[in-house]
Design an enzyme around this catalytic site. Structure first.
Site, PDB file in Angstrom:
ATOM      1  N   SER A  70      14.751  -1.650  -7.014  1.00  0.00           N
ATOM      2  CA  SER A  70      13.322  -1.723  -6.786  1.00  0.00           C
ATOM      3  C   SER A  70      12.644  -2.604  -7.843  1.00  0.00           C
ATOM      4  O   SER A  70      12.990  -3.778  -7.974  1.00  0.00           O
ATOM      5  CB  SER A  70      12.746  -0.304  -6.757  1.00  0.00           C
ATOM      6  OG  SER A  70      11.510  -0.274  -6.109  1.00  0.00           O
ATOM      7  N   ASP A 127      12.304   2.218   4.709  1.00  0.00           N
ATOM      8  CA  ASP A 127      11.547   2.110   3.450  1.00  0.00           C
ATOM      9  C   ASP A 127      10.046   2.136   3.730  1.00  0.00           C
ATOM     10  O   ASP A 127       9.513   1.257   4.404  1.00  0.00           O
ATOM     11  CB  ASP A 127      11.917   0.808   2.729  1.00  0.00           C
ATOM     12  CG  ASP A 127      11.473   0.793   1.266  1.00  0.00           C
ATOM     13  OD1 ASP A 127      10.531   1.526   0.930  1.00  0.00           O
ATOM     14  OD2 ASP A 127      12.083   0.049   0.488  1.00  0.00           O
ATOM     15  N   HIS A 132      13.599   4.475   0.904  1.00  0.00           N
ATOM     16  CA  HIS A 132      13.635   3.670  -0.323  1.00  0.00           C
ATOM     17  C   HIS A 132      14.735   4.131  -1.285  1.00  0.00           C
ATOM     18  O   HIS A 132      14.723   5.267  -1.761  1.00  0.00           O
ATOM     19  CB  HIS A 132      12.269   3.749  -1.002  1.00  0.00           C
ATOM     20  CG  HIS A 132      12.084   2.775  -2.121  1.00  0.00           C
ATOM     21  ND1 HIS A 132      11.961   1.420  -1.914  1.00  0.00           N
ATOM     22  CD2 HIS A 132      11.993   2.963  -3.458  1.00  0.00           C
ATOM     23  CE1 HIS A 132      11.791   0.819  -3.076  1.00  0.00           C
ATOM     24  NE2 HIS A 132      11.822   1.720  -4.026  1.00  0.00           N
TER      25      HIS A 132
END
Length: 334
Positions: free
Chosen positions: A98, A217, A273
């Site tokens: 991320s 996500d 995610h």
């Protein structure tokens, strides 16, 4: 003269690949830290499966500084750390989680005198920006951050005290983004009179760029930013794939160069995610952490009984620990 049997043994020994897998570093996402179980387990599993030594690079105190320290400062700290690690001097790979991909790319493009980066494996990286601040929750810090964001995202104060503001890109406010956003416009070489050919040259020198997007996500808006896809300037109505963005067509950072050379891997996995399974880790990450240069001369000796024994013991321990091959590892908030 050596007996034929001796020569055969010597010949076979010389053909055994003395492969050396480059080490890798893991750069965690926002609200996380290297000592958290998910990141620790993720790093250890990748090391075990690839035969490469992995290191999680911590910046500041981890979770708090991942939110409040500006990205250029985080990148500078990471740059000094990798330069001071003798283990990385011959080159290394980066696994970004991320927001950690912003730091990883910053190391590649901005870090003067750092060791060479061979592969960047990106999991849910906000490469083209985000159009919404990641969900934080109801902790006091989250309430404060949400209130601050409602002010002016491109103000000096927010840019200096809220890390995600450094890659917050409002498609309908591009002039203010280019003027006020302090990190992503430089990282993506978006500012016309400030484009740096060195950044492009360094990024285009990667041997492989692995871009992993998570199908469910909902933290990254849009999720396609993981593949450098984004909204066109001036509109939220459509979503451009990476190949139709100006960053790609005008090759601002060398993404087109890498793609046309077959060095970009666009990978889509099931999960929210950073929810990646062990099977997907083995399939999409591990191959880029292994040394590929000497595998052409691999012999059957690599499948020796001792290797099978170690593999069997590892599988036994995984089963004893009730690890599932498809159990998500990083169920953490961005």
């Amino acid at each position: 003269m050596a007996p034929p049997l001796t020569l055969s043994i010597i010949f076979a020994f010389c053909l055994i690949p003395l492969s050396y897998s480059l080490p890798f570093i893991v750069l965690h996402g926002i609200s996380d830290k290297c000592t958290n179980r998910g990141v620790t387990q993720f790093t250890e599993l990748l090391s075990s499966w690839s035969g490469s030594q992995g290191y999680c690079i911590e910046i500041g105190d981890g979770a708090w500084d991942s939110w409040t320290m500006p990205l250029f400062q985080q990148t500078a700290i990471a740059c000094e750390k990798v330069k001071n690690m003798s283990q990385l001097s011959d080159g290394y790979n980066i696994v970004g989680l991320s927001q950690g991909n912003m730091i990883g790319r910053g190391i590649i493009e901005f870090c003067e005198g750092g060791p060479p980066v061979k592969n960047l494996i990106s999991l849910a990286g906000p490469h083209a920006g985000i159009a919404a601040i990641p969900l934080c929750g109801f902790l006091p810090i989250c309430i404060l951050l949400d209130a601050l964001v409602k002010l002016e995202i491109y103000s000096d104060f927010l840019q200096d005290h809220l890390a995600p503001s450094g890659y917050y890109k409002i498609p309908t406010d591009i002039p203010d983004y280019l003027k006020g956003c302090k990190f992503l416009p430089k990282l993506n070489n978006e500012i016309v009179n400030e484009r740096n050919s060195t950044y492009k040259e360094r990024f285009a020198s990667l041997e492989n760029l692995v871009l992993i997007m998570f199908e469910q996500d909902s933290v990254l808006v849009p999720k396609e930013t993981s593949w450098f896809g984004y909204y066109p300037d001036g509109s939220f109505d459509t979503l451009l794939p990476a190949q139709q963005t100006q960053l790609y067509t005008e090759d601002w950072i060398g993404l087109k160069t890498l793609d046309e050379a077959g060095k970009v891997k666009f990978i889509n996995v099931t999960g929210s995610h950073l929810e990646i399974s062990r099977s997907d880790m083995k399939k999409y990450i591990v191959p880029y952490l292994k040394d590929q240069s000497l595998m052409a001369m691999q012999l059957m000796t690599t499948k020796s009984s001792s290797h099978k024994w170690v593999s069997s013991m590892w599988n036994f321990l995984m089963n004893m620990g009730r690890f599932s091959e498809d159990q998500p590892l990083l169920s953490v908030v961005y």
